[in-house]
Design a protein around this motif. Sequence first.
Motif, mmCIF file in Angstrom:
data_model
loop_
_atom_site.group_PDB
_atom_site.id
_atom_site.type_symbol
_atom_site.label_atom_id
_atom_site.label_comp_id
_atom_site.label_asym_id
_atom_site.label_seq_id
_atom_site.Cartn_x
_atom_site.Cartn_y
_atom_site.Cartn_z
ATOM 1 N N GLY A 1 -11.319 6.231 0.914
ATOM 2 C CA GLY A 1 -11.019 5.917 -0.486
ATOM 3 C C GLY A 1 -10.997 7.158 -1.362
ATOM 4 O O GLY A 1 -10.157 7.285 -2.251
ATOM 5 N N PHE B 1 -15.045 3.812 4.836
ATOM 6 C CA PHE B 1 -14.257 3.230 3.740
ATOM 7 C C PHE B 1 -14.319 4.127 2.505
ATOM 8 O O PHE B 1 -13.310 4.378 1.841
ATOM 9 C CB PHE B 1 -14.841 1.850 3.423
ATOM 10 N N ASP C 1 -10.860 -3.456 -2.715
ATOM 11 C CA ASP C 1 -11.510 -2.360 -1.984
ATOM 12 C C ASP C 1 -12.673 -1.810 -2.801
ATOM 13 O O ASP C 1 -13.713 -1.438 -2.249
ATOM 14 C CB ASP C 1 -10.499 -1.242 -1.713
ATOM 15 N N ASN C 2 -12.487 -1.760 -4.107
ATOM 16 C CA ASN C 2 -13.527 -1.259 -5.011
ATOM 17 C C ASN C 2 -14.788 -2.136 -4.931
ATOM 18 O O ASN C 2 -15.893 -1.651 -4.687
ATOM 19 C CB ASN C 2 -12.959 -1.246 -6.439
ATOM 20 N N ASN D 1 -6.167 2.335 -3.054
ATOM 21 C CA ASN D 1 -7.106 1.210 -3.128
ATOM 22 C C ASN D 1 -6.844 0.290 -4.311
ATOM 23 O O ASN D 1 -6.315 0.708 -5.333
ATOM 24 C CB ASN D 1 -8.531 1.737 -3.199
ATOM 25 N N ASP D 2 -7.272 -0.975 -4.153
ATOM 26 C CA ASP D 2 -7.177 -1.927 -5.260
ATOM 27 C C ASP D 2 -8.583 -2.425 -5.619
ATOM 28 O O ASP D 2 -9.587 -1.943 -5.075
ATOM 29 C CB ASP D 2 -6.216 -3.078 -4.917
ATOM 30 N N ARG E 1 1.941 2.074 -3.481
ATOM 31 C CA ARG E 1 0.892 2.369 -4.471
ATOM 32 C C ARG E 1 0.789 3.848 -4.861
ATOM 33 O O ARG E 1 0.752 4.160 -6.050
ATOM 34 C CB ARG E 1 -0.471 1.874 -3.974
ATOM 35 N N PRO F 1 -7.409 7.918 -3.355
ATOM 36 C CA PRO F 1 -7.882 6.835 -4.236
ATOM 37 C C PRO F 1 -6.754 5.930 -4.722
ATOM 38 O O PRO F 1 -6.981 4.759 -5.016
ATOM 39 C CB PRO F 1 -8.512 7.572 -5.429
ATOM 40 N N ARG G 1 -6.703 -3.966 7.051
ATOM 41 C CA ARG G 1 -6.192 -2.699 6.515
ATOM 42 C C ARG G 1 -5.956 -1.686 7.637
ATOM 43 O O ARG G 1 -4.938 -1.007 7.648
ATOM 44 C CB ARG G 1 -7.150 -2.141 5.461
ATOM 45 N N THR H 1 -5.973 -8.867 0.493
ATOM 46 C CA THR H 1 -7.309 -8.320 0.780
ATOM 47 C C THR H 1 -8.249 -8.525 -0.408
ATOM 48 O O THR H 1 -9.425 -8.815 -0.232
ATOM 49 C CB THR H 1 -7.227 -6.830 1.156
ATOM 50 N N THR I 1 -16.532 -1.858 -1.482
ATOM 51 C CA THR I 1 -17.341 -0.633 -1.334
ATOM 52 C C THR I 1 -18.694 -0.819 -2.014
ATOM 53 O O THR I 1 -19.739 -0.467 -1.458
ATOM 54 C CB THR I 1 -16.609 0.582 -1.950
ATOM 55 N N ARG J 1 0.839 -1.210 0.000
ATOM 56 C CA ARG J 1 0.000 0.000 0.000
ATOM 57 C C ARG J 1 0.867 1.251 0.000
ATOM 58 O O ARG J 1 0.519 2.248 -0.611
ATOM 59 C CB ARG J 1 -0.909 0.012 1.228
#
Lengths: 231, 308
Positions: free
Chosen positions: B113, B109, B124-125, B120-121, A114, B117, B34, B257, B128, A111
């Motif tokens: 996010g 969340f 996470d998308n 997130n991967d 990223r 932004p 997370r 995740t 949500t 993370r």
Amino acid sequence: MRVVIGWLLRAATLAWLVPHFAMTALFTLPLNPLKMVTIRPLNASIGRFFPQNWSLFAPNPISRDQSLLARCLRDEELDLPNDSLPTDGWYDLSMPLWHRFQQNRFSAYDRLARPHTYALREYLGGGLALQPWLESCQKGLQKSCDAYQEGLERTRKAARRMLGRVASAFCEDIGPPGAYAAVALRLRDTPALPWSRRYERERPHADVEVIRVPIERGVATTGLYRAERLP
Amino acid sequence: MKPLGFVHWMSAAPRHRHGLVVLQRAIGVLILFRVATEMPFASYLWGPSGIAGGSTAVTFGPGVGSMLDRLFTTEFGTRLVLVTQALGGLGLLLQYRTRLATVVTWFAFFVLGQRLPELNDGGDNIATLALTYMAFTLPMDAKWKPGNAAVWMHNVGVLAIGAQVAVLYFVSGFMKMNGSTWHHGTALYVISQVEWFSHPATREMFKNPLIVTVATYSTMLFQVWFPLAILTSFRRAFVAVGIVFHLGIAVTMGLVTFSTVMIGLELFLISDADYVRLRAFPGALAANGWRQALSRGVAQTLSWRSPA
């Protein structure tokens, strides 16, 4: 009356469900004629309230390691042109995080890499959000080229800010506060070897100058690079 | 399914309740993981002097957006959002006030996010989006009557989550069909060289022509076929393959995740009747021995009978 309201509610939910997922599918599919004519309402509805992207390693997976290199610059090094920058003191801000993540999957190293990985990609090519405009532009639509250029400028501005903050945080971490005035950033691009060369050990890389930004004072740091933590 | 059959399916009883619990727990695990791993870097990531530059105004407009953005103008506010998210995740994991936990988790969340932004991967998308649709659903202990509007709304939420998963799989597979590396069977070899999404221990494996070709083609075909397969009695077999597939992704690519929430979504697609059968399996094992229990289980998994 309650029965009527109940059935109206049922009908309304079905009337929402079908077009909603038709629009979701259209929003996430590659560029096509229908998407081209509906892209603005799609962006304003699905893009705004249900943003999503399912390209997930498609149409082709990432085929290169693109890491961010940083060289913190002192006052006396500020006037040096890019091709005269010292060869020592460059730090890779991406690769060590990926390697630590390989050692511990239950960590946040991935993370932490990223934000600047995405910012670097967006700075160079505009990122995924601008892909439909770029594709359409490459097919000869001038309106799309204008939209892409406009989007690229906006994206680059945001990416530059992100890269600047990440690099500033790093320089503030490794040196005493105020030691550095600016930071030079490079992209180290290491493409994957083609299948035919899969047994070769060395993967050649190329470094590309990206930007030089002033250090942002007071930026929060990760604390990972503090001198006392370095081996 | 006939139109009246569909209306009956929507009205008679809340569907996929056991699957929903599994999905809620998977999202709870994702959230807690997370928060636990990223909390030490909260100031750097989302704090007032951090790297984040995003705003909720993109979704909520300048008025509400700027009000929500104020949460991140102090270190206390930033941590408060993370703690709220953790409490929501804990509620989902422990199945405590799941409706409230869903809304709270979604809010925190989503706000985090939007703030950053880039962090997130895909997991996470989809989490949500699933949380959004989950707000329609009934908690496991909720009282309900056949034909109630609440039952209908629950099933709308269930259908929406299912449709979202179908869109995810179909689009992902469909887009891969246009990729040269997926076409030529080398996509997984290419990914295995990228440090971000690989593990050195599995790198050599993807240099094997048989493994890389079969793994690349089966990934693409699995994704394209998934939306159709879940409507047939092959659903259970596809779910089983999907779980193995995502365990592989977690180990080799490190997308822990993402894999957690995807496995949760796959288990969500199993019907309540299947969960009842699954629970009866250890009993059948004890009573009939593993051979008979296993052969019955396999026969049921691949059964052509329509799902209950």
